[in-house]
Design a protein around this motif. Structure first.
Motif, PDB file in Angstrom:
ATOM      1  N   VAL A   1      -8.063   9.389 -17.701  1.00  0.00           N
ATOM      2  CA  VAL A   1      -8.775   9.976 -16.860  1.00  0.00           C
ATOM      3  C   VAL A   1      -8.196  10.400 -15.418  1.00  0.00           C
ATOM      4  O   VAL A   1      -8.603  11.103 -14.970  1.00  0.00           O
ATOM      5  CB  VAL A   1     -10.230   9.508 -16.659  1.00  0.00           C
ATOM      6  N   GLY A   2      -6.674  10.170 -15.451  1.00  0.00           N
ATOM      7  CA  GLY A   2      -5.874  10.333 -14.342  1.00  0.00           C
ATOM      8  C   GLY A   2      -6.319   9.790 -12.862  1.00  0.00           C
ATOM      9  O   GLY A   2      -6.146  10.369 -12.060  1.00  0.00           O
ATOM     10  N   ILE A   3      -7.007   8.485 -13.045  1.00  0.00           N
ATOM     11  CA  ILE A   3      -7.086   7.791 -12.057  1.00  0.00           C
ATOM     12  C   ILE A   3      -5.813   6.904 -11.599  1.00  0.00           C
ATOM     13  O   ILE A   3      -5.162   6.150 -12.350  1.00  0.00           O
ATOM     14  CB  ILE A   3      -8.229   6.918 -12.290  1.00  0.00           C
ATOM     15  N   PRO A   4      -5.422   6.942 -10.243  1.00  0.00           N
ATOM     16  CA  PRO A   4      -4.181   6.336  -9.720  1.00  0.00           C
ATOM     17  C   PRO A   4      -4.421   4.915  -9.721  1.00  0.00           C
ATOM     18  O   PRO A   4      -5.484   4.494  -9.426  1.00  0.00           O
ATOM     19  CB  PRO A   4      -3.911   6.661  -8.452  1.00  0.00           C
ATOM     20  N   VAL A   5      -3.369   3.922 -10.070  1.00  0.00           N
ATOM     21  CA  VAL A   5      -3.344   2.607  -9.886  1.00  0.00           C
ATOM     22  C   VAL A   5      -2.381   2.236  -8.697  1.00  0.00           C
ATOM     23  O   VAL A   5      -1.535   2.711  -8.738  1.00  0.00           O
ATOM     24  CB  VAL A   5      -2.910   1.867 -11.138  1.00  0.00           C
ATOM     25  N   ASN A   6      -3.008   1.337  -7.881  1.00  0.00           N
ATOM     26  CA  ASN A   6      -2.236   1.139  -6.762  1.00  0.00           C
ATOM     27  C   ASN A   6      -2.110  -0.648  -6.993  1.00  0.00           C
ATOM     28  O   ASN A   6      -3.209  -1.472  -6.651  1.00  0.00           O
ATOM     29  CB  ASN A   6      -3.123   1.008  -5.495  1.00  0.00           C
ATOM     30  N   ILE A   7      -0.967  -1.032  -6.842  1.00  0.00           N
ATOM     31  CA  ILE A   7      -0.680  -2.602  -7.042  1.00  0.00           C
ATOM     32  C   ILE A   7      -0.418  -3.128  -5.678  1.00  0.00           C
ATOM     33  O   ILE A   7       0.537  -2.634  -5.163  1.00  0.00           O
ATOM     34  CB  ILE A   7       0.333  -3.073  -8.267  1.00  0.00           C
ATOM     35  N   ARG A   8      -1.145  -3.998  -5.370  1.00  0.00           N
ATOM     36  CA  ARG A   8      -1.220  -4.629  -3.968  1.00  0.00           C
ATOM     37  C   ARG A   8      -1.126  -5.985  -4.142  1.00  0.00           C
ATOM     38  O   ARG A   8      -1.378  -6.658  -4.988  1.00  0.00           O
ATOM     39  CB  ARG A   8      -2.454  -3.902  -3.062  1.00  0.00           C
ATOM     40  N   ASN A   9      -0.612  -6.681  -2.920  1.00  0.00           N
ATOM     41  CA  ASN A   9      -0.295  -7.799  -2.790  1.00  0.00           C
ATOM     42  C   ASN A   9      -1.607  -8.544  -1.854  1.00  0.00           C
ATOM     43  O   ASN A   9      -1.704  -7.993  -0.699  1.00  0.00           O
ATOM     44  CB  ASN A   9       1.037  -8.141  -1.894  1.00  0.00           C
ATOM     45  N   THR A  10      -2.253  -9.541  -2.314  1.00  0.00           N
ATOM     46  CA  THR A  10      -3.388 -10.194  -1.434  1.00  0.00           C
ATOM     47  C   THR A  10      -3.040 -10.746  -0.226  1.00  0.00           C
ATOM     48  O   THR A  10      -3.730 -10.628   0.782  1.00  0.00           O
ATOM     49  CB  THR A  10      -4.150 -11.093  -2.348  1.00  0.00           C
ATOM     50  N   ASP A  11      -2.152 -11.312  -0.320  1.00  0.00           N
ATOM     51  CA  ASP A  11      -1.409 -12.047   0.956  1.00  0.00           C
ATOM     52  C   ASP A  11      -0.595 -11.092   1.851  1.00  0.00           C
ATOM     53  O   ASP A  11      -0.518 -11.538   3.011  1.00  0.00           O
ATOM     54  CB  ASP A  11      -0.302 -13.266   0.395  1.00  0.00           C
ATOM     55  N   LYS A  12      -0.272 -10.011   1.484  1.00  0.00           N
ATOM     56  CA  LYS A  12       0.168  -8.900   2.484  1.00  0.00           C
ATOM     57  C   LYS A  12      -0.523  -7.435   2.103  1.00  0.00           C
ATOM     58  O   LYS A  12       0.137  -6.518   1.706  1.00  0.00           O
ATOM     59  CB  LYS A  12       1.749  -8.718   2.107  1.00  0.00           C
ATOM     60  N   PRO A  13      -1.761  -7.524   2.646  1.00  0.00           N
ATOM     61  CA  PRO A  13      -2.548  -6.350   2.325  1.00  0.00           C
ATOM     62  C   PRO A  13      -2.021  -5.163   3.273  1.00  0.00           C
ATOM     63  O   PRO A  13      -2.267  -4.001   2.885  1.00  0.00           O
ATOM     64  CB  PRO A  13      -3.980  -6.489   2.667  1.00  0.00           C
ATOM     65  N   GLU A  14      -1.190  -5.439   4.291  1.00  0.00           N
ATOM     66  CA  GLU A  14      -0.533  -4.327   4.951  1.00  0.00           C
ATOM     67  C   GLU A  14       0.451  -3.562   4.326  1.00  0.00           C
ATOM     68  O   GLU A  14       1.000  -2.285   4.624  1.00  0.00           O
ATOM     69  CB  GLU A  14       0.001  -4.691   6.260  1.00  0.00           C
ATOM     70  N   GLU A  15       0.948  -4.077   3.400  1.00  0.00           N
ATOM     71  CA  GLU A  15       2.134  -3.311   2.436  1.00  0.00           C
ATOM     72  C   GLU A  15       1.461  -2.407   1.532  1.00  0.00           C
ATOM     73  O   GLU A  15       0.440  -2.839   0.667  1.00  0.00           O
ATOM     74  CB  GLU A  15       3.105  -4.361   1.769  1.00  0.00           C
ATOM     75  N   ALA A  16       1.976  -1.221   1.355  1.00  0.00           N
ATOM     76  CA  ALA A  16       1.294  -0.204   0.600  1.00  0.00           C
ATOM     77  C   ALA A  16       1.295  -0.429  -1.005  1.00  0.00           C
ATOM     78  O   ALA A  16       0.797   0.114  -1.817  1.00  0.00           O
ATOM     79  CB  ALA A  16       2.112   1.126   0.891  1.00  0.00           C
ATOM     80  N   GLY A  17       2.348  -1.221  -1.521  1.00  0.00           N
ATOM     81  CA  GLY A  17       2.526  -1.772  -2.797  1.00  0.00           C
ATOM     82  C   GLY A  17       2.997  -0.479  -3.732  1.00  0.00           C
ATOM     83  O   GLY A  17       3.698   0.533  -3.136  1.00  0.00           O
TER      84      GLY A  17
END
Length: 431
Positions: free
Chosen positions: A248-264
């Motif tokens: 369905v074309g939904i982007p996935v954003n992999i992020r770091n719970t301990d560093k939420p300020e980082e874009a991933g």
């Protein structure tokens, strides 16, 4: 739609971090959770404790450890949560014959119950929506439709990952890491704008940090590129989790719970609209391969010969990882373990099957996959890869360009594996 992995929920402190992330953005409506993971290297994941509880004579002792883990989380969150009643229900249901999958899935169930209470969100049980057939295979279309119906009245909800229910009403689980799939299914069904996958790394790393010191995070990668690199050993998301959101074309954003300020890392269908700084999207590799070279005059001109060779591999239960053809040769890449102690026997069977001129098996090989959406349109990428290896005097034993034009597979001797990855990485990530 957000999903938190086990390390993001290992302790009460981690629960608080995850909840703060959800509350920070009003658009984060739906949450899928894994069971609590390891608190340290010596610790045991809650799911593994439940698995041990299914073993003979282990139920009571493992349940004590499980209760202790969850009680620590509940107390740390300051929640008025009736854990004892939930444990009693789990214990009685399992003893009444609910099955091993039921018990193994209770880590996700309890984590979701606790997170829902802490956030003040609705709890929606995955068994109401994730549908399996009698064989345990996911019913994809029915599941997506069911999720859309069940989730519609809930503005904010927490869903346990990893499990669902089959047509006979029994709890069924995905393979390990299956909470990623649950998250992707929910994201697809509710038509989310983005699927955030929160874990213990800041996205997809360009190379193995055990080989390359502090490798960069890949800012943007396409679904196709991700599939290529995960097939060659890189582990970020469960492989089957890509399909629902890609469809369905939904982007996935992999992020770091301990560093939420980082874009991933952002995983998208089409990366043409994103600025591209790096010319490659990742380097992945594996050791423990063997090359089987079959030689016969005009081999590639006769399709029946290939069929006969593949029949031999099937009969011997040997998985073909890659196959390269020349005019008179066929080079087949397999796992070294599958031919160990069988070289002479296998060579004879292959030779006899097609009356081959020669069959040779070489083990001790490693493969390195370089993924780049620029490879098909920028010949300089491939040249730079091979030049980097040549500079380190690393001989290429096998070379295969992917059919999609976004990957390159290189076979080298195992003793050059680490240096080869370092050389390729350094070539594309220079100061």
């Amino acid at each position: 739609m957000v999903k938190f992995g086990g390390t993001s929920l290992a302790t009460a402190a981690q629960f608080k971090k995850a909840a703060a992330i959800v509350r920070e953005e009003e658009a984060r409506h739906y949450v899928v959770v894994s069971a609590p993971g390891k608190r340290n290297k010596e610790d045991i994941k809650v799911t593994d404790l439940f698995i041990k509880a299914t073993e003979e004579g282990q139920f009571d002792s493992m349940m004590i450890k499980i209760i202790t883990r969850f009680r620590s989380i509940v107390r740390g969150l300051g929640l008025d949560f009736d854990l004892d009643s939930e444990i009693d229900r789990i214990r009685n249901t399992y003893r009444d014959g609910a099955g091993e999958d039921y018990l193994v899935s209770r880590g996700e169930y309890l984590a979701a119950k606790i997170m829902a209470a802490y956030l003040g969100y609705d709890f929606v049980d995955a068994e109401e929506m994730i549908l399996f057939d009698e064989k345990g295979d996911l019913q994809y279309k029915e599941t997506v439709a069911r999720i859309a119906t069940v989730m519609d009245p809930h503005d904010n909800a927490v869903v346990p990952g990893f499990y669902g229910k089959d047509t006979e009403g029994r709890i069924r689980t995905f393979s390990r890491g299956g909470s990623d799939i649950t998250g992707a299914l929910v994201a697809a069904a509710v038509k989310g704008d983005v699927y955030e996958n929160w874990t213990d790394v800041s996205g997809l790393l360009m190379a193995d940090p055990g080989i390359v010191r502090n490798p960069l995070t890949v800012p943007v990668i396409t679904y196709k590129e991700l599939r290529e690199i995960t097939a060659r050993g890189t582990e970020v998301m469960h492989e089957d989790a890509v399909y629902p959101v890609r469809k369905v074309g939904i982007p996935v954003n992999i992020r770091n719970t301990d560093k939420p300020e980082e874009a991933g890392t952002l995983i998208v269908k089409n990366a043409d609209y994103y600025p591209s700084i790096l010319k490659i999207s990742g380097i992945s590799g594996e050791t423990g391969h063997a090359s089987i070279m079959v030689e016969k005059d005009r081999l590639n001109a006769d399709s029946d010969i290939r069929t006969k060779l593949l029949q031999v591999f099937a009969q011997e239960e040997i998985t073909v990882n890659s196959m390269l053809a020349g005019v008179d040769t066929l080079n087949v890449l397999v796992d070294e373990e599958q031919v160990k102690g069988r070289k002479r026997e296998l060579s004879e069977k292959l030779r006899t099957a097609i009356d081959a001129d020669k069959v040779s098996i070489t083990d001790g090989l490693a493969t390195i996959a370089i993924v780049s959406r620029h490879m098909a349109v920028s010949p300089g990428v491939s040249v730079r890869i091979l030049t980097a290896l040549a500079a380190e005097q690393i001989n290429v034993k096998l070379l295969d360009y992917g059919v999609d034009g976004i990957s390159m597979l290189i076979g080298i001797e195992e003793n050059n594996f680490r240096e080869a990855i370092k050389a390729i990485y350094s070539e594309f990530v220079k100061k």
